[in-house]
Design a protein around this motif. Structure first.
Motif, PDB file in Angstrom:
ATOM      1  N   ARG A  51      -3.695   3.729  -0.577  1.00 19.41           N
ATOM      2  CA  ARG A  51      -4.095   3.242  -1.890  1.00 19.41           C
ATOM      3  C   ARG A  51      -3.235   2.031  -2.235  1.00 19.41           C
ATOM      4  O   ARG A  51      -2.093   1.917  -1.761  1.00 19.41           O
ATOM      5  N   PRO A  52      -3.752   1.121  -3.063  1.00 16.33           N
ATOM      6  CA  PRO A  52      -2.903   0.021  -3.541  1.00 16.33           C
ATOM      7  C   PRO A  52      -1.652   0.574  -4.213  1.00 16.33           C
ATOM      8  O   PRO A  52      -1.698   1.603  -4.896  1.00 16.33           O
ATOM      9  N   ALA A  53      -0.536  -0.121  -4.042  1.00 22.25           N
ATOM     10  CA  ALA A  53       0.749   0.421  -4.495  1.00 22.25           C
ATOM     11  C   ALA A  53       1.029   0.188  -5.969  1.00 22.25           C
ATOM     12  O   ALA A  53       1.951   0.806  -6.505  1.00 22.25           O
ATOM     13  N   SER A  54       0.258  -0.671  -6.639  1.00 18.83           N
ATOM     14  CA  SER A  54       0.534  -0.971  -8.051  1.00 18.83           C
ATOM     15  C   SER A  54      -0.769  -1.343  -8.745  1.00 18.83           C
ATOM     16  O   SER A  54      -1.765  -1.648  -8.089  1.00 18.83           O
ATOM     17  N   PRO A  55      -0.773  -1.352 -10.081  1.00 22.35           N
ATOM     18  CA  PRO A  55      -1.982  -1.779 -10.792  1.00 22.35           C
ATOM     19  C   PRO A  55      -2.426  -3.191 -10.418  1.00 22.35           C
ATOM     20  O   PRO A  55      -3.620  -3.460 -10.290  1.00 22.35           O
ATOM     21  N   GLU A  73       0.828  -1.194   0.000  1.00 18.53           N
ATOM     22  CA  GLU A  73       0.000   0.000   0.000  1.00 18.53           C
ATOM     23  C   GLU A  73       0.869   1.252   0.000  1.00 18.53           C
ATOM     24  O   GLU A  73       2.051   1.202   0.351  1.00 18.53           O
ATOM     25  N   ALA A  74       0.258   2.352  -0.382  1.00 18.27           N
ATOM     26  CA  ALA A  74       0.916   3.652  -0.330  1.00 18.27           C
ATOM     27  C   ALA A  74       0.081   4.548   0.571  1.00 18.27           C
ATOM     28  O   ALA A  74      -1.056   4.886   0.237  1.00 18.27           O
ATOM     29  N   GLY A  75       0.635   4.900   1.721  1.00 16.37           N
ATOM     30  CA  GLY A  75      -0.131   5.726   2.653  1.00 16.37           C
ATOM     31  C   GLY A  75       0.362   5.610   4.076  1.00 16.37           C
ATOM     32  O   GLY A  75       1.563   5.459   4.320  1.00 16.37           O
ATOM     33  N   GLN A  76      -0.569   5.650   5.030  1.00 15.13           N
ATOM     34  CA  GLN A  76      -0.224   5.683   6.448  1.00 15.13           C
ATOM     35  C   GLN A  76      -1.138   4.761   7.250  1.00 15.13           C
ATOM     36  O   GLN A  76      -2.239   4.427   6.814  1.00 15.13           O
ATOM     37  N   ILE A  77      -0.661   4.394   8.445  1.00 15.80           N
ATOM     38  CA  ILE A  77      -1.448   3.601   9.380  1.00 15.80           C
ATOM     39  C   ILE A  77      -1.168   4.081  10.786  1.00 15.80           C
ATOM     40  O   ILE A  77      -0.034   4.473  11.106  1.00 15.80           O
ATOM     41  N   GLU A  78      -2.197   4.080  11.625  1.00 16.17           N
ATOM     42  CA  GLU A  78      -2.043   4.522  13.010  1.00 16.17           C
ATOM     43  C   GLU A  78      -2.690   3.522  13.954  1.00 16.17           C
ATOM     44  O   GLU A  78      -3.788   3.011  13.701  1.00 16.17           O
ATOM     45  N   PHE A  79      -2.001   3.256  15.055  1.00 19.36           N
ATOM     46  CA  PHE A  79      -2.528   2.465  16.158  1.00 19.36           C
ATOM     47  C   PHE A  79      -2.701   3.413  17.338  1.00 19.36           C
ATOM     48  O   PHE A  79      -1.767   4.158  17.667  1.00 19.36           O
ATOM     49  N   PHE A 110      -6.955  -5.685  -4.594  1.00 20.39           N
ATOM     50  CA  PHE A 110      -7.544  -5.004  -3.450  1.00 20.39           C
ATOM     51  C   PHE A 110      -8.917  -4.418  -3.787  1.00 20.39           C
ATOM     52  O   PHE A 110      -9.907  -4.662  -3.091  1.00 20.39           O
ATOM     53  N   THR A 111      -8.996  -3.661  -4.873  1.00 19.43           N
ATOM     54  CA  THR A 111     -10.196  -2.898  -5.184  1.00 19.43           C
ATOM     55  C   THR A 111     -11.240  -3.724  -5.915  1.00 19.43           C
ATOM     56  O   THR A 111     -12.439  -3.628  -5.619  1.00 19.43           O
ATOM     57  N   HIS A 112     -10.815  -4.544  -6.854  1.00 17.03           N
ATOM     58  CA  HIS A 112     -11.751  -5.225  -7.740  1.00 17.03           C
ATOM     59  C   HIS A 112     -12.025  -6.665  -7.298  1.00 17.03           C
ATOM     60  O   HIS A 112     -13.183  -7.053  -7.136  1.00 17.03           O
ATOM     61  N   LEU A 113     -10.979  -7.456  -7.105  1.00 12.86           N
ATOM     62  CA  LEU A 113     -11.179  -8.828  -6.634  1.00 12.86           C
ATOM     63  C   LEU A 113     -11.387  -8.894  -5.124  1.00 12.86           C
ATOM     64  O   LEU A 113     -11.906  -9.886  -4.619  1.00 12.86           O
ATOM     65  N   GLU A 167      -9.812  -8.060   1.898  1.00 15.80           N
ATOM     66  CA  GLU A 167     -10.326  -8.944   2.942  1.00 15.80           C
ATOM     67  C   GLU A 167      -9.211  -9.456   3.838  1.00 15.80           C
ATOM     68  O   GLU A 167      -9.393  -9.613   5.051  1.00 15.80           O
ATOM     69  N   MET A 168      -8.037  -9.735   3.263  1.00  9.62           N
ATOM     70  CA  MET A 168      -6.907 -10.145   4.082  1.00  9.62           C
ATOM     71  C   MET A 168      -6.536  -9.056   5.072  1.00  9.62           C
ATOM     72  O   MET A 168      -6.261  -9.321   6.251  1.00  9.62           O
ATOM     73  N   GLN A 169      -6.527  -7.804   4.604  1.00  9.98           N
ATOM     74  CA  GLN A 169      -6.203  -6.695   5.489  1.00  9.98           C
ATOM     75  C   GLN A 169      -7.250  -6.566   6.591  1.00  9.98           C
ATOM     76  O   GLN A 169      -6.907  -6.398   7.768  1.00  9.98           O
ATOM     77  N   LEU A 170      -8.529  -6.643   6.212  1.00  4.18           N
ATOM     78  CA  LEU A 170      -9.591  -6.544   7.211  1.00  4.18           C
ATOM     79  C   LEU A 170      -9.432  -7.619   8.269  1.00  4.18           C
ATOM     80  O   LEU A 170      -9.508  -7.338   9.473  1.00  4.18           O
ATOM     81  N   PHE A 171      -9.200  -8.846   7.835  1.00  4.13           N
ATOM     82  CA  PHE A 171      -9.057  -9.941   8.785  1.00  4.13           C
ATOM     83  C   PHE A 171      -7.886  -9.702   9.729  1.00  4.13           C
ATOM     84  O   PHE A 171      -7.995  -9.887  10.941  1.00  4.13           O
ATOM     85  N   MET A 172      -6.753  -9.273   9.186  1.00  9.51           N
ATOM     86  CA  MET A 172      -5.583  -9.066  10.039  1.00  9.51           C
ATOM     87  C   MET A 172      -5.834  -7.998  11.091  1.00  9.51           C
ATOM     88  O   MET A 172      -5.511  -8.170  12.262  1.00  9.51           O
ATOM     89  N   TRP A 173      -6.455  -6.865  10.699  1.00  8.25           N
ATOM     90  CA  TRP A 173      -6.648  -5.792  11.668  1.00  8.25           C
ATOM     91  C   TRP A 173      -7.779  -6.089  12.645  1.00  8.25           C
ATOM     92  O   TRP A 173      -7.748  -5.624  13.791  1.00  8.25           O
ATOM     93  N   VAL A 174      -8.768  -6.870  12.228  1.00  6.84           N
ATOM     94  CA  VAL A 174      -9.777  -7.319  13.195  1.00  6.84           C
ATOM     95  C   VAL A 174      -9.131  -8.209  14.244  1.00  6.84           C
ATOM     96  O   VAL A 174      -9.366  -8.059  15.450  1.00  6.84           O
ATOM     97  N   ARG A 175      -8.305  -9.141  13.801  1.00  5.80           N
ATOM     98  CA  ARG A 175      -7.602 -10.004  14.756  1.00  5.80           C
ATOM     99  C   ARG A 175      -6.689  -9.189  15.657  1.00  5.80           C
ATOM    100  O   ARG A 175      -6.518  -9.489  16.848  1.00  5.80           O
ATOM    101  N   ALA A 176      -6.077  -8.141  15.117  1.00  4.46           N
ATOM    102  CA  ALA A 176      -5.228  -7.275  15.939  1.00  4.46           C
ATOM    103  C   ALA A 176      -6.047  -6.570  17.009  1.00  4.46           C
ATOM    104  O   ALA A 176      -5.586  -6.399  18.150  1.00  4.46           O
ATOM    105  N   CYS A 177      -7.256  -6.138  16.680  1.00  7.61           N
ATOM    106  CA  CYS A 177      -8.122  -5.500  17.673  1.00  7.61           C
ATOM    107  C   CYS A 177      -8.480  -6.477  18.787  1.00  7.61           C
ATOM    108  O   CYS A 177      -8.497  -6.114  19.976  1.00  7.61           O
ATOM    109  N   LEU A 178      -8.776  -7.721  18.425  1.00  5.75           N
ATOM    110  CA  LEU A 178      -9.077  -8.735  19.433  1.00  5.75           C
ATOM    111  C   LEU A 178      -7.860  -9.001  20.314  1.00  5.75           C
ATOM    112  O   LEU A 178      -7.983  -9.175  21.539  1.00  5.75           O
TER     113      LEU A 178
END
Length: 239
Positions: free
Chosen positions: A180-184, A156-162, A190-193, A198-209
């Motif tokens: 944003r996704p880092a490449s086409p 990805e290209a951007g930022q993340i905060e905890f 990420f955007t279309h398929l 979903e992998m990102q969502l799962f990882m950060w949900v597990r991190a919250c738990l």
């Protein structure tokens, strides 16, 4: 902590780790998806990340304008019941070793945290299944938050905060991303398929738990995942 070049982290066993980790992630995702309440809506310029400080920005930083496709402003949050620590105590643990948040089948952090809170300019890599290794740099850190910017080689290209907050209802832990996704190809995934999304969502949900457990408590209900999608033609980072 010296800069890390992502090319130095590979190895012949990496493909096997990808395959095993992604299989475990899929099983865990199907098992735990009932824990998530998700929502998505259009975004606007208010969803853009703040500017990376000039002294921490160089040609290795992947600013959000370097990505492809829409920007996704995502917030993952959990309220903790029965916490035995406050926001500062929780973030002391998180900042000292970010790997404490990550699903064991998903990721490791290089170099491994030693309990010392990172400072702006420090770098590390989150190593994940698939071609998803994520080199990042610390751009802001204090008692209750840690903000990172992505570096060359990140998906990805951007930022993340905890961050953690002491609220009237209790201790709240949040992971917030502006990227944003880092490449086409990653835009496709990420955007279309939606596979990488979903992998990102799962990882950060597990991190919250995991954060709720680190705080000595348990989630109050669900983990909430809210996404605001900003068109690719919208503006740049906010000053």
């Amino acid at each position: 902590m010296p800069p890390i070049h992502p090319d130095s982290l590979g190895g012949p066993s990496r493909v096997l780790r990808w395959m095993a980790g992604m299989g475990l992630m899929t099983v865990s995702y199907l098992r735990d998806r009932h824990l998530i309440v998700r929502s998505e809506e259009p975004g606007d310029d208010a969803d853009l990340p703040a500017t990376v400080p000039a002294d921490l920005s160089d040609d290795r930083v992947q600013h959000q304008e370097h990505g492809r496709g829409p920007l996704f402003h995502r917030r993952f949050t959990v309220l903790v019941d029965g916490a035995t620590t406050d926001a500062t105590g929780l973030m002391t643990l998180v900042r000292g070793d970010l790997e404490k948040l990550l699903p064991k089948e998903v990721a490791a952090v290089t170099p491994h945290g030693d309990g010392t809170p990172p400072k702006p300019g420090d770098e590390f890599v989150v190593r994940m299944p698939g071609p998803w290794d994520g080199p990042v740099r610390v751009i802001s850190s204090d008692d209750t938050h840690l903000r990172l910017t992505t570096l060359d080689g990140h998906l990805e290209a951007g930022q993340i905060e905890f961050r953690a907050d002491d609220e009237a209802e209790g201790l709240r832990f949040t992971i917030e991303t502006w990227a944003r996704p880092a490449s086409p190809m990653l835009d496709l995934l990420f955007t279309h398929l939606r596979v990488a999304k979903e992998m990102q969502l799962f990882m950060w949900v597990r991190a919250c738990l995991a954060a709720a457990k680190l705080a000595g408590g348990r989630p109050h209900g669900h983990v909430y995942a809210h996404t605001r999608r900003v068109r690719a033609s919208e503006g740049r980072e906010r000053a």
